[in-house]
Each structure stands twice: as C-alpha cells, then as structure tokens.
Design a protein around this motif. Structure first.
Motif, PDB file in Angstrom:
ATOM      1  N   PHE A  67       0.852  -1.204   0.001  1.00  0.00           N
ATOM      2  CA  PHE A  67      -0.055   0.055   0.061  1.00  0.00           C
ATOM      3  C   PHE A  67       0.629   1.147   0.088  1.00  0.00           C
ATOM      4  O   PHE A  67       1.832   1.245   0.591  1.00  0.00           O
ATOM      5  N   THR A  68       0.604   2.308  -0.731  1.00  0.00           N
ATOM      6  CA  THR A  68       1.183   3.559  -0.503  1.00  0.00           C
ATOM      7  C   THR A  68      -0.031   4.530  -0.270  1.00  0.00           C
ATOM      8  O   THR A  68      -1.065   4.841  -0.978  1.00  0.00           O
ATOM      9  N   ILE A  69       0.426   5.589   0.489  1.00  0.00           N
ATOM     10  CA  ILE A  69      -0.517   6.784   0.935  1.00  0.00           C
ATOM     11  C   ILE A  69       0.169   7.782   0.409  1.00  0.00           C
ATOM     12  O   ILE A  69       1.473   7.920   0.549  1.00  0.00           O
ATOM     13  N   SER A  70      -0.733   8.761  -0.160  1.00  0.00           N
ATOM     14  CA  SER A  70       0.084  10.091  -0.660  1.00  0.00           C
ATOM     15  C   SER A  70      -1.240  11.215  -0.381  1.00  0.00           C
ATOM     16  O   SER A  70      -2.229  10.810  -0.176  1.00  0.00           O
ATOM     17  N   ARG A  71      -0.822  12.240  -0.770  1.00  0.00           N
ATOM     18  CA  ARG A  71      -1.678  13.652  -0.580  1.00  0.00           C
ATOM     19  C   ARG A  71      -1.277  14.395  -1.537  1.00  0.00           C
ATOM     20  O   ARG A  71      -0.319  14.655  -2.142  1.00  0.00           O
ATOM     21  N   ASP A  72      -2.498  15.341  -1.925  1.00  0.00           N
ATOM     22  CA  ASP A  72      -2.196  16.506  -2.717  1.00  0.00           C
ATOM     23  C   ASP A  72      -2.899  17.704  -2.107  1.00  0.00           C
ATOM     24  O   ASP A  72      -3.926  17.902  -2.064  1.00  0.00           O
ATOM     25  N   ASN A  73      -2.080  18.369  -1.474  1.00  0.00           N
ATOM     26  CA  ASN A  73      -2.311  19.511  -0.737  1.00  0.00           C
ATOM     27  C   ASN A  73      -3.337  20.440  -1.709  1.00  0.00           C
ATOM     28  O   ASN A  73      -4.208  21.165  -1.096  1.00  0.00           O
ATOM     29  N   ALA A  74      -2.988  20.636  -2.760  1.00  0.00           N
ATOM     30  CA  ALA A  74      -3.727  21.507  -3.629  1.00  0.00           C
ATOM     31  C   ALA A  74      -5.256  21.246  -3.820  1.00  0.00           C
ATOM     32  O   ALA A  74      -6.204  21.817  -4.258  1.00  0.00           O
ATOM     33  N   LYS A  75      -5.508  19.785  -3.868  1.00  0.00           N
ATOM     34  CA  LYS A  75      -6.720  19.221  -4.139  1.00  0.00           C
ATOM     35  C   LYS A  75      -7.471  18.776  -2.826  1.00  0.00           C
ATOM     36  O   LYS A  75      -8.478  18.160  -2.804  1.00  0.00           O
ATOM     37  N   ASN A  76      -6.904  18.929  -1.841  1.00  0.00           N
ATOM     38  CA  ASN A  76      -7.286  18.723  -0.435  1.00  0.00           C
ATOM     39  C   ASN A  76      -7.685  17.114  -0.084  1.00  0.00           C
ATOM     40  O   ASN A  76      -8.917  16.825   0.256  1.00  0.00           O
ATOM     41  N   THR A  77      -6.978  16.239  -1.053  1.00  0.00           N
ATOM     42  CA  THR A  77      -7.177  14.972  -1.122  1.00  0.00           C
ATOM     43  C   THR A  77      -6.101  14.011  -0.402  1.00  0.00           C
ATOM     44  O   THR A  77      -4.799  14.369  -0.914  1.00  0.00           O
ATOM     45  N   VAL A  78      -6.600  12.941  -0.050  1.00  0.00           N
ATOM     46  CA  VAL A  78      -5.549  11.905   0.239  1.00  0.00           C
ATOM     47  C   VAL A  78      -5.814  10.774  -0.301  1.00  0.00           C
ATOM     48  O   VAL A  78      -7.019  10.318  -0.441  1.00  0.00           O
ATOM     49  N   TYR A  79      -4.949   9.932  -0.859  1.00  0.00           N
ATOM     50  CA  TYR A  79      -4.976   8.755  -1.675  1.00  0.00           C
ATOM     51  C   TYR A  79      -4.514   7.436  -0.844  1.00  0.00           C
ATOM     52  O   TYR A  79      -3.632   7.788   0.139  1.00  0.00           O
ATOM     53  N   LEU A  80      -5.046   6.340  -1.191  1.00  0.00           N
ATOM     54  CA  LEU A  80      -4.731   5.176  -0.473  1.00  0.00           C
ATOM     55  C   LEU A  80      -4.226   4.179  -1.615  1.00  0.00           C
ATOM     56  O   LEU A  80      -5.513   3.701  -2.181  1.00  0.00           O
ATOM     57  N   GLN A  81      -3.075   3.782  -2.530  1.00  0.00           N
ATOM     58  CA  GLN A  81      -2.982   2.900  -3.476  1.00  0.00           C
ATOM     59  C   GLN A  81      -2.691   1.621  -2.850  1.00  0.00           C
ATOM     60  O   GLN A  81      -1.722   1.397  -2.114  1.00  0.00           O
ATOM     61  N   MET A  82      -3.456   0.476  -3.010  1.00  0.00           N
ATOM     62  CA  MET A  82      -3.559  -0.879  -2.641  1.00  0.00           C
ATOM     63  C   MET A  82      -3.223  -1.720  -3.689  1.00  0.00           C
ATOM     64  O   MET A  82      -4.167  -1.847  -4.893  1.00  0.00           O
ATOM     65  N   ASN A  83      -2.206  -2.177  -3.684  1.00  0.00           N
ATOM     66  CA  ASN A  83      -1.802  -3.377  -4.784  1.00  0.00           C
ATOM     67  C   ASN A  83      -1.643  -4.665  -4.150  1.00  0.00           C
ATOM     68  O   ASN A  83      -1.401  -4.827  -2.857  1.00  0.00           O
TER      69      ASN A  83
END
Length: 124
Positions: A67-83
């Motif tokens: 899994f990889t967590i990431s964020r885009d502060n410009a979009k106010n979004t946090v992601y979780l990529q699950m492989n």
C-alpha cells in the motif's frame, strides 16, 4: 465543519489493485497530518497508513510494500493505493484527521473526525 468523503472501494480479486480517495473540507488540509484506518467484521478499527503534511509516511506492518499513502494539498485529497490485495484486506476503510495539527493519526484515540467509510472486498 470537517468533512471527509471516501470513494474508490469495491470488489477486487486477490492480487488486484484499488485506489481509494478521500476528499477533505472544512479545515486547512495542508496543515494536518492524515490517516487511513480499516475495520473488518468483528475486529477493532486499525491503522493502515498515515502521512504528514510534508509527505512522510507510516504504515502498518501488514501492508508495507503493498500500500502507498499520498496526498495532494492543492486538491485537499489523500489517497491510498492498494496493490497485491489479499482476502484479509477486506474491510471498511476510513479516512481520518487528527484532533490537532502536528499529530500523526496512528491510534483511534488521536482521531478527531472520520469519513463515512468505503467497503473494500477482496475475493475470487
């Protein structure tokens, strides 16, 4: 008013991938660390991953390397990529923001607000 809205869950076969999204509003997103938790039926809610405002990450041992967590502060979004998903990853996944800034949300006690959750089911 803090709002966290998750999306991206679904049914996937073992070995597959999903990407979860959490759209945040109602607070200064860039100043807060963020986290993803999950809760399987009959089990306690547990940390999956967390990320600082600058992008430093923390993972549960069970998901490291997958899994990889990431964020885009410009979009106010946090992601979780699950492989490489496994049946034991089946759970409701929740986005979380801590009660205050400079706190990494690694325990449920540290969380100030939760999203509504998104179901992830890994099954053949």
């Amino acid at each position: 008013q803090v709002q966290l809205v998750e999306s991206g869950g679904g049914l996937v076969q073992p070995g597959g991938s999903l990407r979860l999204f959490c759209a945040a509003s109602g607070f200064t997103f860039s100043r807060y660390y963020m986290g993803w938790f999950r809760q399987a039926p009959g089990k306690q809610r547990e940390l999956v991953a967390a990320i600082t405002s600058g992008g430093t990450t923390n993972y549960a041992d069970s998901v490291k390397g997958r899994f990889t967590i990431s964020r885009d502060n410009a979009k106010n979004t946090v992601y979780l990529q699950m492989n490489s998903l496994k049946p034991e990853d089946t759970a409701v996944y929740y986005c979380a923001v801590p009660r205050s800034t400079l706190v990494l949300p690694t325990t449920t006690e540290s969380v100030g607000s939760w999203g509504q959750g998104t179901q992830v089911t890994v099954s053949s």
